[in-house]
Design a protein around this motif. Structure first.
Motif, PDB file in Angstrom:
ATOM      1  N   ARG A 144     -50.961  72.107  23.707  1.00 44.15           N
ATOM      2  CA  ARG A 144     -52.325  72.873  23.579  1.00 44.15           C
ATOM      3  C   ARG A 144     -51.918  73.485  23.801  1.00 44.15           C
ATOM      4  O   ARG A 144     -52.530  75.174  23.408  1.00 44.15           O
ATOM      5  CB  ARG A 144     -53.340  71.859  24.165  1.00 44.15           C
ATOM      6  N   VAL A 148     -52.832  77.610  22.452  1.00 44.84           N
ATOM      7  CA  VAL A 148     -53.876  78.897  22.796  1.00 44.84           C
ATOM      8  C   VAL A 148     -53.211  80.554  23.064  1.00 44.84           C
ATOM      9  O   VAL A 148     -53.608  81.565  22.163  1.00 44.84           O
ATOM     10  CB  VAL A 148     -54.312  78.670  24.262  1.00 44.84           C
ATOM     11  N   VAL A 149     -52.185  80.191  23.338  1.00 45.07           N
ATOM     12  CA  VAL A 149     -51.088  81.340  23.810  1.00 45.07           C
ATOM     13  C   VAL A 149     -50.529  81.744  22.350  1.00 45.07           C
ATOM     14  O   VAL A 149     -50.702  83.304  22.388  1.00 45.07           O
ATOM     15  CB  VAL A 149     -49.400  80.914  25.224  1.00 45.07           C
ATOM     16  N   ALA A 151     -52.460  81.840  19.746  1.00 42.21           N
ATOM     17  CA  ALA A 151     -53.126  82.539  18.585  1.00 42.21           C
ATOM     18  C   ALA A 151     -53.852  83.947  19.690  1.00 42.21           C
ATOM     19  O   ALA A 151     -54.408  84.642  19.266  1.00 42.21           O
ATOM     20  CB  ALA A 151     -54.939  81.417  18.957  1.00 42.21           C
ATOM     21  N   PHE A 152     -53.366  84.116  20.841  1.00 42.40           N
ATOM     22  CA  PHE A 152     -53.636  85.683  21.255  1.00 42.40           C
ATOM     23  C   PHE A 152     -52.968  86.236  20.749  1.00 42.40           C
ATOM     24  O   PHE A 152     -51.635  86.024  20.393  1.00 42.40           O
ATOM     25  CB  PHE A 152     -53.513  85.336  23.276  1.00 42.40           C
ATOM     26  N   PRO A 153     -53.893  87.553  20.220  1.00 34.14           N
ATOM     27  CA  PRO A 153     -52.739  88.656  19.451  1.00 34.14           C
ATOM     28  C   PRO A 153     -52.507  89.323  20.258  1.00 34.14           C
ATOM     29  O   PRO A 153     -53.011  90.154  20.465  1.00 34.14           O
ATOM     30  CB  PRO A 153     -54.264  89.377  18.606  1.00 34.14           C
TER      31      PRO A 153
ATOM     32  N   TRP B  11     -62.111  75.328  17.818  1.00 35.54           N
ATOM     33  CA  TRP B  11     -60.386  75.231  19.006  1.00 35.54           C
ATOM     34  C   TRP B  11     -60.835  77.412  18.844  1.00 35.54           C
ATOM     35  O   TRP B  11     -59.923  77.259  20.028  1.00 35.54           O
ATOM     36  CB  TRP B  11     -59.440  75.170  18.487  1.00 35.54           C
ATOM     37  N   VAL B  15     -59.669  80.143  22.980  1.00 33.12           N
ATOM     38  CA  VAL B  15     -59.009  80.762  23.071  1.00 33.12           C
ATOM     39  C   VAL B  15     -59.489  82.054  22.910  1.00 33.12           C
ATOM     40  O   VAL B  15     -59.131  83.316  23.163  1.00 33.12           O
ATOM     41  CB  VAL B  15     -58.579  81.104  21.332  1.00 33.12           C
ATOM     42  N   LEU B  18     -60.179  82.659  26.456  1.00 29.12           N
ATOM     43  CA  LEU B  18     -59.000  83.279  27.638  1.00 29.12           C
ATOM     44  C   LEU B  18     -58.324  84.488  26.757  1.00 29.12           C
ATOM     45  O   LEU B  18     -58.563  85.319  28.112  1.00 29.12           O
ATOM     46  CB  LEU B  18     -57.947  82.283  26.708  1.00 29.12           C
ATOM     47  N   VAL B  19     -58.824  85.041  25.840  1.00 27.12           N
ATOM     48  CA  VAL B  19     -58.734  85.982  25.363  1.00 27.12           C
ATOM     49  C   VAL B  19     -60.035  87.592  26.889  1.00 27.12           C
ATOM     50  O   VAL B  19     -59.086  88.430  27.118  1.00 27.12           O
ATOM     51  CB  VAL B  19     -59.094  86.532  24.132  1.00 27.12           C
ATOM     52  N   ILE B 288     -58.352  87.859  13.340  1.00 27.47           N
ATOM     53  CA  ILE B 288     -57.182  86.998  13.488  1.00 27.47           C
ATOM     54  C   ILE B 288     -57.223  85.977  13.746  1.00 27.47           C
ATOM     55  O   ILE B 288     -57.427  85.169  12.927  1.00 27.47           O
ATOM     56  CB  ILE B 288     -56.192  87.831  14.750  1.00 27.47           C
TER      57      ILE B 288
END
Lengths: 318, 311
Positions: A144, A148-149, A151-153, B11, B15, B18-19, B288
């Motif tokens: 998981r 997450v990492v 998905a980080f652009p 989900w 994310v 976090l961003v 994105i």
């Protein structure tokens, strides 16, 4: 059990006894890679660039960052009107020698491609192997985090990290290279982790791992001696694609003016500096751009070649 | 299937969180502040009392952690605040000004990538293992590898500097052509390779063999049976391709001097315009993530086997 294991090796020698040379995965792959002309050309080009990068201090005619008081700025290369052999590729807007700067730029590209790749392989492979080996709930939690990492652009993170931290003490280390290493490693490890985890999941069900476990090997030893070596082929292919990706990322960031710190030269920063002169002296933009393009193409050829060579089942129609 | 999709949509929340968190704390570690530009001369800091009053006005005098939670609270209600630098403009208005440029370029690049990539891919597959196939393979490998800003620079030098066909500064509709071309080349190559391999695979299917055995002409088999199946993977990557193209303009916009999102983003970072940095980053990320999500959705609709399985 031990006897049986070494029996596997003996049967290899038995095959050798049949007057047929033993071909392991690696020599077989090397043979296939050598037949691929594009890959060989790419490999040769990368080799030349590596040599130039390593010996840049010996080869460069001038100090790349020194702004001389007696030289002219923006002098053209030798084949153009007004050029001379004193500065074979001319001088930039601060009268620094272009040839010397391009040679040192090769250094930056090579370092910025290789160092973060080594870091991501170390972190990613360890993470992936542990996650795959533990399996179950732990694997779920660890993956998981990878998601997450992932998905980080990454380009956004690079830009924000560079813009925010490059004027701090950490951002100044190694002329800004340290910050680039960290930024690339933070986003890059998860791809390797996914790949190695997948390999580990499939390998742990194989009989030879079962056998290794049965003869009393510790999990750490099995991972290091059996799982990792058998995952090496896909790791190498992935590495051959990640090195150029980092080279390009550095070039792009430096082109935006937030990569390597001045006065250090990288190909991207040379494009950035020469860009305002594009109508007046396009050749100064063309030279570093061409080098970026060439190294990217060389790595792509090698990467494609390695993939075909190391993975015999890979989609042949590509 | 529906559950899976809902899961995927949910989900996006962690994310994006976090961003937002990473961006928030990173941008505040940057030396300098949003008021530096107002002090007039670069490097000279603002009068301390004035700075304090600005900070109070925009809530920057609060502890960072309080500012962080205030921001999160506001953004949940889609309140992204006003720009610190461009006074009187909200973040949403600013994005609304810049995004259309990037979207136009991204859309044009996508149309170009599909328009070139699909025919080249089909041609290469039909002429499998001929010179045409090898040539297209070589060209697509090289074009996929060339960095788009390098392509952009060469296009600019050839068409604007030497041939003088397109104005070098951003002016009218002609200014969209080169950026779209530079941006779309890589995607065109990618789509060509994807089309080629999926069409090749479709050509081996039983129903294609049957169609041939019935005596259908080669052209009819290709257009009616092969291409239709071969297009499924291509359709599914359109979403992420578009998202990638729109965000890819960050660097292209710099080359061509386009006043789009990319320039907005870089400018807001250098002027420490915190609300705009946050807004643009979240907008890009959302875009994105949405693009990646569309792969799954597209698969569900493109493949009846998935669609009808658990519906």
């Amino acid at each position: 059990m031990v006897v049986q294991l070494s029996g596997v090796e003996r049967s290899d020698q038995a095959v050798a006894g049949l007057d047929r040379p033993v071909r392991g995965l690696w020599s077989d792959a090397w043979r296939r890679l050598r037949k691929n002309k594009a890959a060989v050309a790419g490999l040769a080009y990368i080799g030349v660039m590596l040599v130039l990068a390593i010996f840049a201090p010996l080869l460069a005619p001038y100090d790349p960052n020194n702004i001389p008081s007696d030289a002219f700025s923006n002098t053209p290369p030798f084949w153009m009107d007004g050029g001379s052999w004193d500065h074979p590729l001319g001088t930039d807007s601060l009268a620094r020698d272009n040839l010397s700067r391009l040679l040192y730029g090769a250094r930056v590209s090579m370092i910025v491609g290789i160092v973060p790749t080594v870091i991501t392989v170390l972190i990613g492979a360890t993470y992936g192997i542990v996650s795959g080996w533990l399996g179950g709930r732990w694997d779920n939690i660890l993956m998981r985090l990878v998601d997450v990492v992932y998905a980080f652009p990454s380009l956004l993170l690079f830009i924000i990290m560079q813009a925010s931290l490059r004027d701090t003490g950490f951002g100044r280390l190694l002329g800004g290279l340290m910050l680039l290493f960290v930024a690339f490693a933070i986003t890059g490890w998860n791809g390797m982790a996914r790949l190695v985890r997948g390999q580990t999941l499939s390998l742990r069900e194989k009989e030879f791992i079962e056998a290794a476990r049965a003869v009393g090997n510790t999990p750490g030893r099995i991972m290091l001696r059996h799982v990792l070596p058998n995952s090496l082929a896909p790791i190498i292919v992935s590495v051959s694609f990640s090195i150029p990706a980092y080279i390009l990322a550095e070039a792009s960031l430096s082109f935006l003016g937030i990569g390597i710190r001045p006065p250090n030269a990288s190909w991207g920063s040379m494009v950035f500096q020469a860009f305002p002169l594009i109508t007046f002296m396009p050749i100064f933009v063309i030279m570093p751009s061409l080098l970026i393009a060439m190294i990217m193409i060389a790595f792509a050829f090698v990467g494609d070649g390695l993939r075909d060579a190391l993975d015999p089942q890979s989609d042949r129609q590509r | 299937m529906v559950r899976y999709l809902i899961n995927r949509v949910l989900w996006t929340i962690p994310v994006l969180w976090l961003v937002a968190t990473v961006t928030f704390f990173l941008m505040h570690t940057a030396p300098g502040g949003p008021w530096d530009a107002r002090s007039g001369a670069a490097g000279r800091s603002l009068d301390p009392s004035l700075e304090a009053s600005f900070n109070r006005q925009y809530g920057l005098d609060e502890p960072l952690i309080v500012q962080y939670f205030t921001y999160l609270q506001n953004s949940v209600t889609l309140n992204f605040g006003d720009s610190f630098v461009q006074q009187g403009q909200s973040v949403i208005e600013i994005i609304g000004d810049g995004f259309p440029y990037s979207a136009r370029i991204g859309l044009l690049a996508l149309v170009m990538a599909l328009g070139i990539g699909i025919p080249v891919g089909i041609l290469a597959a039909v002429k499998h293992n001929t010179m045409t196939d090898y040539a297209s393979l070589f060209v697509t490998t090289v074009s996929y590898t060339l960095p788009d800003f390098v392509i952009a620079i060469f296009l600019l030098i050839v068409f604007s500097v030497h041939l003088d066909l397109v104005p070098i500064l951003f002016t009218d509709w002609r200014s969209y052509i080169l950026p779209a071309f530079a941006l779309g080349t890589g995607s065109a190559a990618f789509i060509a390779r994807l089309t080629r391999s999926s069409v090749l695979e479709a050509m081996r299917h039983d129903h294609v063999v049957t169609a041939r055995a019935k005596g259908l002409s080669s052209r009819a088999v290709i257009s009616r049976h092969v291409v239709r199946n071969g297009m499924i993977p291509v359709i599914t990557i359109i979403g992420p391709a578009f998202a990638g193209l729109v965000t890819g303009t960050i660097i292209i916009e710099r080359v061509f001097g386009i006043p789009g999102m990319g320039r907005l983003f870089i400018d807001s970072i250098s002027t420490r315009d915190y609300p705009v940095i946050m807004g643009v980053t979240l907008f890009y990320s959302f875009f994105i993530i949405l693009g990646n999500l569309m792969v799954d959705v597209a698969y569900v609709f493109a493949d009846p086997r998935i669609r009808d399985s658990q519906g």
